[in-house]
Motif scaffolding. Structure first.
Motif, short mmCIF file in Angstrom:
data_model
loop_
_atom_site.label_atom_id
_atom_site.label_comp_id
_atom_site.label_asym_id
_atom_site.label_seq_id
_atom_site.Cartn_x
_atom_site.Cartn_y
_atom_site.Cartn_z
N ALA A 1 38.10 26.29 29.22
CA ALA A 1 37.62 26.80 27.92
C ALA A 1 36.30 26.16 27.54
O ALA A 1 35.39 26.83 27.00
N ARG A 2 36.13 24.86 27.84
CA ARG A 2 34.87 24.21 27.53
C ARG A 2 33.75 24.74 28.43
O ARG A 2 32.63 24.96 27.99
N VAL A 3 34.08 24.97 29.69
CA VAL A 3 33.08 25.54 30.62
C VAL A 3 32.67 26.93 30.12
O VAL A 3 31.49 27.26 30.07
N ALA A 4 33.65 27.72 29.71
CA ALA A 4 33.35 29.07 29.21
C ALA A 4 32.46 29.01 27.97
O ALA A 4 31.46 29.74 27.87
N ARG B 1 27.13 29.79 25.67
CA ARG B 1 25.98 29.19 24.94
C ARG B 1 24.72 29.33 25.78
O ARG B 1 23.62 29.46 25.24
N GLY B 2 24.88 29.32 27.09
CA GLY B 2 23.73 29.45 27.99
C GLY B 2 23.28 30.89 28.18
O GLY B 2 22.25 31.14 28.82
N GLY B 3 24.08 31.86 27.65
CA GLY B 3 23.62 33.25 27.74
C GLY B 3 24.52 34.19 28.50
O GLY B 3 24.20 35.38 28.65
N ALA B 4 25.66 33.72 29.01
CA ALA B 4 26.58 34.62 29.71
C ALA B 4 27.09 35.69 28.73
O ALA B 4 27.42 35.38 27.58
N VAL B 5 27.15 36.94 29.19
CA VAL B 5 27.56 38.03 28.31
C VAL B 5 29.07 38.25 28.32
O VAL B 5 29.61 38.96 27.48
N ALA B 6 29.75 37.62 29.30
CA ALA B 6 31.21 37.70 29.40
C ALA B 6 31.65 36.62 30.38
O ALA B 6 30.81 36.03 31.08
N VAL B 7 32.94 36.34 30.40
CA VAL B 7 33.47 35.35 31.34
C VAL B 7 34.66 35.97 32.07
O VAL B 7 35.32 36.89 31.54
N ARG B 8 34.89 35.49 33.28
CA ARG B 8 35.98 35.96 34.14
C ARG B 8 36.89 34.77 34.36
O ARG B 8 36.43 33.69 34.79
N ARG C 1 40.22 31.64 22.73
CA ARG C 1 40.01 30.90 21.47
C ARG C 1 38.63 30.26 21.42
O ARG C 1 38.13 29.90 20.36
N ALA C 2 37.99 30.12 22.60
CA ALA C 2 36.75 29.33 22.66
C ALA C 2 35.49 30.18 22.65
O ALA C 2 34.40 29.66 22.40
N VAL C 3 35.60 31.47 22.97
CA VAL C 3 34.39 32.31 23.06
C VAL C 3 34.59 33.62 22.30
O VAL C 3 35.72 34.06 22.08
N ASP C 4 33.47 34.24 21.96
CA ASP C 4 33.57 35.54 21.25
C ASP C 4 32.97 36.67 22.08
O ASP C 4 32.67 37.74 21.56
N GLY D 1 45.12 37.94 25.98
CA GLY D 1 43.85 38.12 25.27
C GLY D 1 42.70 38.68 26.07
O GLY D 1 41.57 38.75 25.58
N ALA D 2 42.94 39.08 27.31
CA ALA D 2 41.84 39.63 28.11
C ALA D 2 41.45 41.01 27.58
O ALA D 2 42.32 41.85 27.31
#
Ligand SMILES: CC(=O)N[C@H](C=O)[C@@H](O)[C@H](O)[C@H](O)COP(=O)(O)O
Length: 235
Positions: A33-36, A41-48, A60-63, A93-94
Protein backbone atom coordinates in the motif's frame (compact mmCIF):
# COMPACT_ATOMS: atom_id res chain seq x y z
CA UNK A 1 -16.93 7.43 -18.77
CA UNK A 2 -15.23 4.12 -18.02
CA UNK A 3 -12.52 3.69 -15.43
CA UNK A 4 -10.40 2.55 -18.38
CA UNK A 5 -10.50 6.16 -19.65
CA UNK A 6 -8.50 7.13 -16.53
CA UNK A 7 -5.64 4.93 -17.77
CA UNK A 8 -5.40 6.44 -21.26
CA UNK A 9 -1.87 7.53 -22.13
CA UNK A 10 -0.57 6.78 -18.67
CA UNK A 11 1.79 4.52 -16.78
CA UNK A 12 0.25 1.78 -14.65
CA UNK A 13 2.55 0.37 -11.98
CA UNK A 14 2.35 -3.24 -10.85
CA UNK A 15 2.87 -3.28 -7.08
CA UNK A 16 3.61 -6.92 -6.24
CA UNK A 17 6.24 -8.88 -4.30
CA UNK A 18 8.44 -11.16 -6.40
CA UNK A 19 6.40 -14.26 -7.27
CA UNK A 20 9.46 -16.54 -7.20
CA UNK A 21 10.71 -15.49 -3.76
CA UNK A 22 8.34 -16.39 -0.90
CA UNK A 23 10.67 -14.54 1.47
CA UNK A 24 10.56 -11.24 -0.41
CA UNK A 25 10.43 -8.67 2.44
CA UNK A 26 7.98 -6.67 0.31
CA UNK A 27 5.38 -9.43 0.80
CA UNK A 28 3.15 -7.40 3.12
CA UNK A 29 -0.14 -5.57 2.35
CA UNK A 30 0.98 -2.52 4.33
CA UNK A 31 4.23 -2.32 2.35
CA UNK A 32 2.45 -2.74 -0.99
CA UNK A 33 0.00 0.00 0.00
CA UNK A 34 2.87 2.39 0.73
CA UNK A 35 4.55 1.50 -2.57
CA UNK A 36 1.24 2.12 -4.37
CA UNK A 37 0.80 5.50 -2.67
CA UNK A 38 4.34 6.46 -3.69
CA UNK A 39 4.00 5.50 -7.37
CA UNK A 40 0.66 7.32 -7.59
CA UNK A 41 2.34 10.39 -6.06
CA UNK A 42 4.94 9.92 -8.79
CA UNK A 43 2.28 9.99 -11.52
CA UNK A 44 1.03 6.43 -12.00
CA UNK A 45 -2.53 6.52 -13.37
CA UNK A 46 -3.46 3.13 -11.85
CA UNK A 47 -1.89 0.27 -9.92
CA UNK A 48 -1.95 -3.50 -10.46
CA UNK A 49 -2.14 -5.49 -7.23
CA UNK A 50 -2.10 -9.21 -6.36
CA UNK A 51 -4.45 -10.81 -3.86
CA UNK A 52 -7.48 -9.61 -1.83
CA UNK A 53 -5.42 -8.55 1.22
CA UNK A 54 -3.14 -6.32 -0.85
CA UNK A 55 -6.09 -4.99 -2.88
CA UNK A 56 -7.92 -4.03 0.33
CA UNK A 57 -4.85 -2.26 1.72
CA UNK A 58 -4.05 -0.49 -1.56
CA UNK A 59 -7.69 0.52 -2.06
CA UNK A 60 -7.52 2.50 1.18
CA UNK A 61 -4.22 4.13 0.18
CA UNK A 62 -4.88 5.42 -3.35
CA UNK A 63 -7.67 7.11 -5.28
CA UNK A 64 -6.72 5.85 -8.74
CA UNK A 65 -8.15 2.72 -10.39
CA UNK A 66 -6.96 -0.54 -8.88
CA UNK A 67 -6.41 -3.50 -11.19
CA UNK A 68 -6.72 -6.59 -9.02
CA UNK A 69 -5.52 -10.10 -9.77
CA UNK A 70 -5.19 -13.19 -7.64
CA UNK A 71 -2.27 -15.48 -8.34
CA UNK A 72 -2.65 -19.14 -7.38
CA UNK A 73 0.56 -21.10 -7.96
CA UNK A 74 3.16 -20.25 -10.60
CA UNK A 75 2.49 -22.74 -13.41
CA UNK A 76 -0.11 -23.05 -16.15
CA UNK A 77 -3.13 -20.77 -15.51
CA UNK A 78 -2.22 -18.98 -12.27
CA UNK A 79 -3.44 -15.40 -12.72
CA UNK A 80 -7.01 -15.27 -11.31
CA UNK A 81 -7.65 -18.85 -12.46
CA UNK A 82 -11.28 -19.16 -11.34
CA UNK A 83 -14.44 -17.11 -10.73
CA UNK A 84 -13.84 -17.43 -6.99
CA UNK A 85 -10.45 -15.71 -7.31
CA UNK A 86 -11.96 -13.00 -9.53
CA UNK A 87 -14.83 -12.31 -7.14
CA UNK A 88 -12.51 -12.12 -4.13
CA UNK A 89 -10.39 -9.32 -5.58
CA UNK A 90 -13.43 -7.51 -7.00
CA UNK A 91 -15.16 -7.58 -3.62
CA UNK A 92 -11.90 -6.44 -2.00
CA UNK A 93 -12.14 -3.23 -4.02
CA UNK A 94 -10.61 -3.79 -7.45
CA UNK A 95 -12.16 -1.61 -10.18
CA UNK A 96 -10.74 -3.90 -12.88
CA UNK A 97 -9.98 -7.61 -12.50
CA UNK A 98 -7.07 -9.05 -14.50
CA UNK A 99 -7.75 -12.64 -15.54
CA UNK A 100 -5.65 -15.16 -17.47
CA UNK A 101 -7.33 -15.46 -20.88
CA UNK A 102 -4.73 -17.70 -22.51
CA UNK A 103 -5.82 -20.74 -24.51
CA UNK A 104 -4.99 -23.23 -21.75
CA UNK A 105 -7.11 -25.42 -19.50
CA UNK A 106 -8.20 -23.73 -16.29
CA UNK A 107 -8.10 -25.50 -12.89
CA UNK A 108 -11.89 -25.38 -12.51
CA UNK A 109 -12.46 -26.81 -15.99
CA UNK A 110 -14.51 -23.71 -16.88
CA UNK A 111 -13.92 -21.33 -19.77
CA UNK A 112 -12.69 -17.73 -19.47
CA UNK A 113 -16.17 -16.62 -20.59
CA UNK A 114 -17.69 -18.44 -17.60
CA UNK A 115 -15.48 -16.51 -15.20
CA UNK A 116 -16.36 -13.24 -16.92
CA UNK A 117 -20.06 -14.06 -16.66
CA UNK A 118 -19.81 -15.00 -12.98
CA UNK A 119 -17.96 -11.78 -12.19
CA UNK A 120 -20.54 -9.68 -14.07
CA UNK A 121 -23.39 -11.31 -12.16
CA UNK A 122 -22.00 -10.19 -8.80
CA UNK A 123 -19.96 -7.00 -9.39
CA UNK A 124 -19.54 -4.09 -11.81
CA UNK A 125 -15.77 -4.62 -12.03
CA UNK A 126 -14.32 -4.46 -15.52
CA UNK A 127 -12.37 -7.40 -16.98
CA UNK A 128 -8.78 -7.10 -18.22
CA UNK A 129 -7.77 -10.21 -20.20
CA UNK A 130 -4.11 -11.20 -19.74
CA UNK A 131 -3.04 -12.89 -22.98
CA UNK A 132 0.07 -14.19 -24.76
CA UNK A 133 -1.11 -14.20 -28.41
CA UNK A 134 -3.29 -12.15 -30.75
CA UNK A 135 -5.73 -15.04 -31.17
CA UNK A 136 -6.21 -15.17 -27.40
CA UNK A 137 -6.93 -11.45 -27.42
CA UNK A 138 -9.62 -11.82 -30.10
CA UNK A 139 -11.24 -14.70 -28.21
CA UNK A 140 -11.10 -12.77 -24.94
CA UNK A 141 -12.98 -9.82 -26.42
CA UNK A 142 -15.57 -12.20 -27.90
CA UNK A 143 -15.94 -13.62 -24.37
CA UNK A 144 -16.64 -10.15 -23.00
CA UNK A 145 -13.28 -8.69 -21.91
CA UNK A 146 -13.30 -4.90 -21.57
CA UNK A 147 -9.57 -4.61 -22.33
CA UNK A 148 -6.64 -6.86 -23.18
CA UNK A 149 -3.07 -6.87 -21.82
CA UNK A 150 0.06 -8.53 -23.25
CA UNK A 151 0.99 -9.71 -19.74
CA UNK A 152 1.62 -13.38 -20.53
CA UNK A 153 3.57 -13.06 -23.76
CA UNK A 154 6.71 -15.14 -23.37
CA UNK A 155 5.28 -17.07 -20.44
CA UNK A 156 3.17 -19.65 -22.31
CA UNK A 157 3.97 -22.46 -24.78
CA UNK A 158 2.11 -20.47 -27.46
CA UNK A 159 4.38 -17.43 -27.14
CA UNK A 160 8.11 -17.25 -27.78
CA UNK A 161 10.07 -15.64 -24.93
CA UNK A 162 11.61 -12.26 -25.75
CA UNK A 163 14.30 -10.43 -23.77
CA UNK A 164 12.44 -7.14 -23.89
CA UNK A 165 8.72 -6.40 -24.13
CA UNK A 166 6.61 -7.93 -26.93
CA UNK A 167 5.89 -4.74 -28.88
CA UNK A 168 4.81 -6.78 -31.92
CA UNK A 169 1.94 -8.26 -29.94
CA UNK A 170 0.84 -4.76 -28.89
CA UNK A 171 0.72 -3.75 -32.56
CA UNK A 172 -1.20 -6.87 -33.62
CA UNK A 173 -3.76 -6.54 -30.84
CA UNK A 174 -4.28 -2.82 -31.54
CA UNK A 175 -4.94 -3.62 -35.20
CA UNK A 176 -7.41 -6.39 -34.36
CA UNK A 177 -9.34 -5.31 -31.28
CA UNK A 178 -12.08 -2.72 -30.64
CA UNK A 179 -11.07 -2.45 -26.97
CA UNK A 180 -8.10 -0.81 -25.21
CA UNK A 181 -4.81 -2.74 -25.42
CA UNK A 182 -2.51 -2.45 -22.41
CA UNK A 183 1.21 -3.12 -22.90
CA UNK A 184 2.62 -5.22 -20.08
CA UNK A 185 5.56 -7.51 -19.49
CA UNK A 186 9.29 -6.66 -19.25
CA UNK A 187 8.95 -2.89 -19.75
CA UNK A 188 12.04 -1.47 -18.06
CA UNK A 189 12.35 2.17 -19.10
CA UNK A 190 10.98 5.26 -20.80
CA UNK A 191 12.20 4.34 -24.29
CA UNK A 192 10.24 1.07 -24.26
CA UNK A 193 7.20 2.82 -22.79
CA UNK A 194 7.33 5.32 -25.65
CA UNK A 195 7.60 2.50 -28.18
CA UNK A 196 4.51 0.87 -26.71
CA UNK A 197 2.50 4.08 -27.10
CA UNK A 198 3.78 4.42 -30.67
CA UNK A 199 2.48 0.87 -31.23
CA UNK A 200 -0.96 2.04 -30.09
CA UNK A 201 -1.03 0.98 -26.45
CA UNK A 202 -3.80 2.49 -24.33
CA UNK A 203 -1.54 2.37 -21.25
CA UNK A 204 1.71 0.69 -20.23
CA UNK A 205 2.36 -1.41 -17.11
CA UNK A 206 5.73 -1.53 -15.38
CA UNK A 207 6.31 -3.80 -12.41
CA UNK A 208 9.62 -5.13 -11.15
CA UNK A 209 11.73 -2.34 -12.65
CA UNK A 210 9.84 0.14 -10.46
CA UNK A 211 8.56 -1.68 -7.39
CA UNK A 212 10.90 -4.55 -6.59
CA UNK A 213 14.08 -3.53 -4.70
CA UNK A 214 14.94 -7.25 -4.62
CA UNK A 215 14.62 -7.64 -8.41
CA UNK A 216 16.49 -4.38 -9.09
CA UNK A 217 19.33 -5.07 -6.66
CA UNK A 218 19.88 -8.61 -7.92
CA UNK A 219 20.54 -7.13 -11.37
CA UNK A 220 22.91 -4.49 -10.07
CA UNK A 221 25.09 -6.71 -7.91
CA UNK A 222 28.34 -7.44 -9.82
CA UNK A 223 28.68 -11.08 -10.84
CA UNK A 224 32.12 -11.28 -9.29
CA UNK A 225 32.51 -8.98 -6.30
CA UNK A 226 35.65 -6.87 -6.66
CA UNK A 227 38.32 -7.50 -4.05
CA UNK A 228 38.11 -4.67 -1.59
CA UNK A 229 41.10 -2.34 -2.10
CA UNK A 230 43.56 -2.39 0.77
CA UNK A 231 42.75 0.34 3.27
CA UNK A 232 45.03 3.33 2.88
CA UNK A 233 47.62 3.54 5.63
CA UNK A 234 46.48 6.44 7.76
CA UNK A 235 49.21 8.99 8.40
C1 LIG B 1 4.13 -13.10 -15.79
C2 LIG B 1 3.49 -12.55 -14.55
O1 LIG B 1 3.20 -13.27 -13.61
N1 LIG B 1 3.24 -11.23 -14.52
C3 LIG B 1 2.63 -10.62 -13.38
C4 LIG B 1 1.33 -10.05 -13.67
O2 LIG B 1 0.67 -9.48 -12.82
C5 LIG B 1 3.56 -9.70 -12.61
O3 LIG B 1 4.44 -10.57 -11.88
C6 LIG B 1 4.43 -8.74 -13.43
O4 LIG B 1 5.29 -8.08 -12.56
C7 LIG B 1 3.62 -7.69 -14.17
O5 LIG B 1 2.95 -8.32 -15.22
C8 LIG B 1 4.51 -6.56 -14.78
O6 LIG B 1 5.56 -7.16 -15.53
P1 LIG B 1 7.09 -6.64 -15.28
O7 LIG B 1 7.42 -6.95 -13.82
O8 LIG B 1 7.94 -7.46 -16.26
O9 LIG B 1 7.13 -5.12 -15.55
Amino acid sequence: MSVLDDLAGGLVVSCQPLPDDPDDPMRDPYVQARVAAAVVRGGAVAVRVNGPDDVRAVRRAVDVPVIGLYKHGTDDVFITPTATHALEVALAGADIVAIDATDRPRPDGRAFADTVRALRERTDALVLADVSTAAEGVAAVEAGADAVATTLSGYTPASAPTDGPDLGLVERLVALLPVPVIAEGRYRGTEQVGQAFEAGAHAVVMGNAVTSPLWITRRLVPATPRAASAPKQRE
